[in-house]
Design a protein around this motif. Structure first.
Motif, PDB file in Angstrom:
ATOM      1  N   LEU A 195       0.164   2.171  -2.362  1.00 53.31           N
ATOM      2  CA  LEU A 195      -1.079   2.139  -3.116  1.00 53.31           C
ATOM      3  C   LEU A 195      -1.475   3.587  -3.410  1.00 53.31           C
ATOM      4  CD1 LEU A 195      -4.054  -0.188  -2.273  1.00 53.31           C
ATOM      5  CD2 LEU A 195      -4.357   2.019  -3.393  1.00 53.31           C
ATOM      6  N   GLU A 196      -1.338   3.948  -4.671  1.00 55.45           N
ATOM      7  CA  GLU A 196      -1.613   5.331  -5.079  1.00 55.45           C
ATOM      8  C   GLU A 196      -3.122   5.469  -5.314  1.00 55.45           C
ATOM      9  OE1 GLU A 196       2.213   6.599  -7.604  1.00 55.45           O
ATOM     10  OE2 GLU A 196       1.403   4.695  -8.253  1.00 55.45           O
ATOM     11  N   ASN A 197      -3.799   5.960  -4.306  1.00 52.52           N
ATOM     12  CA  ASN A 197      -5.250   6.122  -4.425  1.00 52.52           C
ATOM     13  C   ASN A 197      -5.547   7.482  -5.048  1.00 52.52           C
ATOM     14  OD1 ASN A 197      -7.990   6.301  -4.193  1.00 52.52           O
ATOM     15  ND2 ASN A 197      -8.047   6.199  -1.952  1.00 52.52           N
ATOM     16  N   ASN A 198      -5.727   7.479  -6.379  1.00 53.30           N
ATOM     17  CA  ASN A 198      -6.005   8.742  -7.076  1.00 53.30           C
ATOM     18  C   ASN A 198      -7.461   8.832  -7.519  1.00 53.30           C
ATOM     19  OD1 ASN A 198      -6.151   7.029  -9.257  1.00 53.30           O
ATOM     20  ND2 ASN A 198      -4.236   7.714 -10.197  1.00 53.30           N
ATOM     21  N   GLY A 199      -8.292   7.964  -6.952  1.00 54.85           N
ATOM     22  CA  GLY A 199      -9.732   8.082  -7.179  1.00 54.85           C
ATOM     23  C   GLY A 199     -10.248   7.466  -8.468  1.00 54.85           C
ATOM     24  N   TRP A 200      -9.360   7.159  -9.411  1.00 58.76           N
ATOM     25  CA  TRP A 200      -9.793   6.649 -10.716  1.00 58.76           C
ATOM     26  C   TRP A 200      -8.922   5.498 -11.181  1.00 58.76           C
ATOM     27  CZ3 TRP A 200     -14.130   8.765 -12.864  1.00 58.76           C
ATOM     28  CH2 TRP A 200     -14.536  10.008 -12.377  1.00 58.76           C
ATOM     29  N   ALA A 201      -9.543   4.564 -11.847  1.00 61.42           N
ATOM     30  CA  ALA A 201      -8.812   3.530 -12.595  1.00 61.42           C
ATOM     31  C   ALA A 201      -9.295   3.706 -14.033  1.00 61.42           C
ATOM     32  CB  ALA A 201      -9.132   2.144 -12.074  1.00 61.42           C
ATOM     33  N   TYR A 202      -8.485   4.333 -14.838  1.00 57.85           N
ATOM     34  CA  TYR A 202      -8.908   4.848 -16.144  1.00 57.85           C
ATOM     35  C   TYR A 202     -10.163   5.695 -15.896  1.00 57.85           C
ATOM     36  CZ  TYR A 202      -8.480   5.008 -21.221  1.00 57.85           C
ATOM     37  OH  TYR A 202      -8.265   5.433 -22.493  1.00 57.85           O
TER      38      TYR A 202
ATOM     39  N   GLY B 190      -2.003   0.941  -8.232  1.00 60.80           N
ATOM     40  CA  GLY B 190      -3.087   1.922  -8.197  1.00 60.80           C
ATOM     41  C   GLY B 190      -4.273   1.388  -7.419  1.00 60.80           C
ATOM     42  N   ASP B 191      -5.252   2.258  -7.206  1.00 59.88           N
ATOM     43  CA  ASP B 191      -6.478   1.802  -6.532  1.00 59.88           C
ATOM     44  C   ASP B 191      -7.139   0.693  -7.364  1.00 59.88           C
ATOM     45  OD1 ASP B 191      -6.693   4.838  -7.556  1.00 59.88           O
ATOM     46  OD2 ASP B 191      -8.300   3.654  -8.432  1.00 59.88           O
ATOM     47  N   GLY B 192      -7.155   0.875  -8.693  1.00 59.26           N
ATOM     48  CA  GLY B 192      -7.748  -0.141  -9.563  1.00 59.26           C
ATOM     49  C   GLY B 192      -6.940  -1.427  -9.542  1.00 59.26           C
ATOM     50  N   GLY B 193      -5.632  -1.286  -9.618  1.00 58.67           N
ATOM     51  CA  GLY B 193      -4.747  -2.460  -9.645  1.00 58.67           C
ATOM     52  C   GLY B 193      -4.840  -3.282  -8.369  1.00 58.67           C
TER      53      GLY B 193
HETATM   54 MG   LIG Z   1      -6.097   4.989  -9.830  1.00 61.81          MG
END
Ligand SMILES: [Mg+2]
Ligand SMILES: Cc1ncc(C[n+]2csc(CCOP(=O)(O)OP(=O)(O)O)c2C)c(N)n1
Length: 359
Positions: free
Chosen positions: A196-203, A169-172
């Protein structure tokens, strides 16, 4: 420098330069275009059913869904070939099923049944099957990167023309393991594809609070790997991008980092109401639902009619009933079996209930 982000295509991702999206006109067969839609629908429906079972208290542990990100998980996994290795993460149930895990196993797993892949030892995403080339997710974000990279490198050393695909993820991508894994992959010239799944949020943390890059593809430059940026809500573009990355990696070009821009349509998990996500943003992304987009393409191309897709969706829904009922009627593991099966080849405490049924 390119212009700015098209907010209607990537709501909430404004304020940076326009993404340099991967574009390819490579033809995708009608069957495959349909399969992309069918797998995305199946994934969405399995997760929706798990959501119901979760609220009924039947799911043991958390439920992490990939709703809205099916274009990434399904599009990427369908681009793999026999012998390739795939290490899905929490939003990638679609990849897991495309690679061969049947919905029945997924239901048994989440309800901790003795008939599930881990026989009730783990209760959510941590399952895989090496005979299908599926490596189980590792909870510590980033830790799967060096593992899948190492597996792909070992296969390459044995002369196999295969790749290892995994996700972050983006956060990871702010963890040490991401850095070490990608750095090791490039120095070994491992055939690794990292999405890299950039979904705008990490939790509940927005990207701007945890990363200084404009886009995550910029990290590829830092590590000296090939970078590809793609619209993650277009399953066909994801498929083409992974095919391209695969060709690059198996021909000795080294690892590829693919940034897929997408959106997480639920909370982090079903216990998170995501009240920190503005409603208008989620609504705007609903307009770009990857399943709806794929359905529109199929209809416009004359591959299917809206009625046909509706009927097929219903058939998928009906077909899952037998699977989750099987899981509901399956036993939980015998407590005495808990200490068995720890080491390779070790007998379990009790006869494996799956053996009689399956082998
Ligand atoms: Mg994310
Ligand atoms: C090293 C590590 N730190 C924290 C966590 C707890 N955790 C699990 S998922 C998650 C958010 C991950 O965000 P992202 O990488 O953007 O993936 P997404 O959930 O958005 O798909 C966190 C903080 C973890 N599993 N591993």
């Amino acid at each position: 420098m390119a212009g700015s982000v098209d907010e209607s295509r990537f709501p909430g991702f404004g304020g940076r330069r326009a993404p340099d999206l991967f574009v390819s006109k490579k033809r995708i067969s009608k069957d495959l275009r349909k399969a992309l839609w069918r797998w995305m629908v199946t994934t969405r429906q399995v997760e929706a059913r798990l959501g119901i079972l979760y609220r009924q208290g039947k799911v043991v542990g958390g439920l992490y869904r990939g709703e809205g990100q099916e274009g990434v998980s399904v599009g990427s996994a369908l681009a793999l070939e026999d012998g390739d290795i795939c290490g899905p993460m929490i939003r990638d149930l679609g990849a897991n099923m495309v690679r061969g895990t049947p919905p029945r196993d997924v239901f048994c797993q989440y309800m901790a049944r003795a008939t599930g892949p881990t026989e009730g030892r783990d209760c959510n995403t941590h399952f895989g099957d090496h005979s299908k080339g599926i490596t189980a997710p590792i909870s510590m974000l980033g830790a799967l990167i060096p593992v899948v990279s190492g597996m792909a490198w070992a296969a390459q050393n044995q002369g196999q023309k295969v790749v290892g695909l995994t996700y972050i993820g983006d956060g990871g991508s702010s963890t040490g393991d991401f850095h070490e894994g990608l750095n090791m992959a490039v120095t070994l010239n491992s055939p690794l594809i990292l999405i890299l799944e950039n979904n705008g949020w990490a939790y509940s943390t927005p990207t701007s609070n945890q990363c200084g890059n404009e886009w995550f593809i910029d990290k590829a430059v830092g590590y000296g790997v090939r970078g590809i940026q793609v619209d993650g809500n277009c399953a066909e573009d994801v498929y083409r991008a992974v095919k391209e990355a695969r060709a690059h990696a198996v021909s000795g070009g080294g690892p590829v980092l693919i940034e897929a821009i997408t959106y997480r349509m639920n909370g982090h998990a079903d216990h998170d109401d995501a009240s920190y996500v503005p409603n208008e943003l989620r609504d705007a992304w609903r307009e770009r639902d990857p399943i709806t987009l794929q359905a529109q393409m199929l209809i416009e191309a004359g591959i299917a009619t809206a009625d046909e897709l509706e009927a097929e969706q219903q058939a998928i829904f009906d077909g899952l009933k037998e699977d989750y009922e099987f899981a509901l009627n399956s036993p939980t593991p015998e407590p005495v079996s808990a200490t068995g099966g720890v080491y390779f080849g070790e007998e379990r405490g009790l006869p494996d209930p799956r053996r009689g049924a399956r082998h």
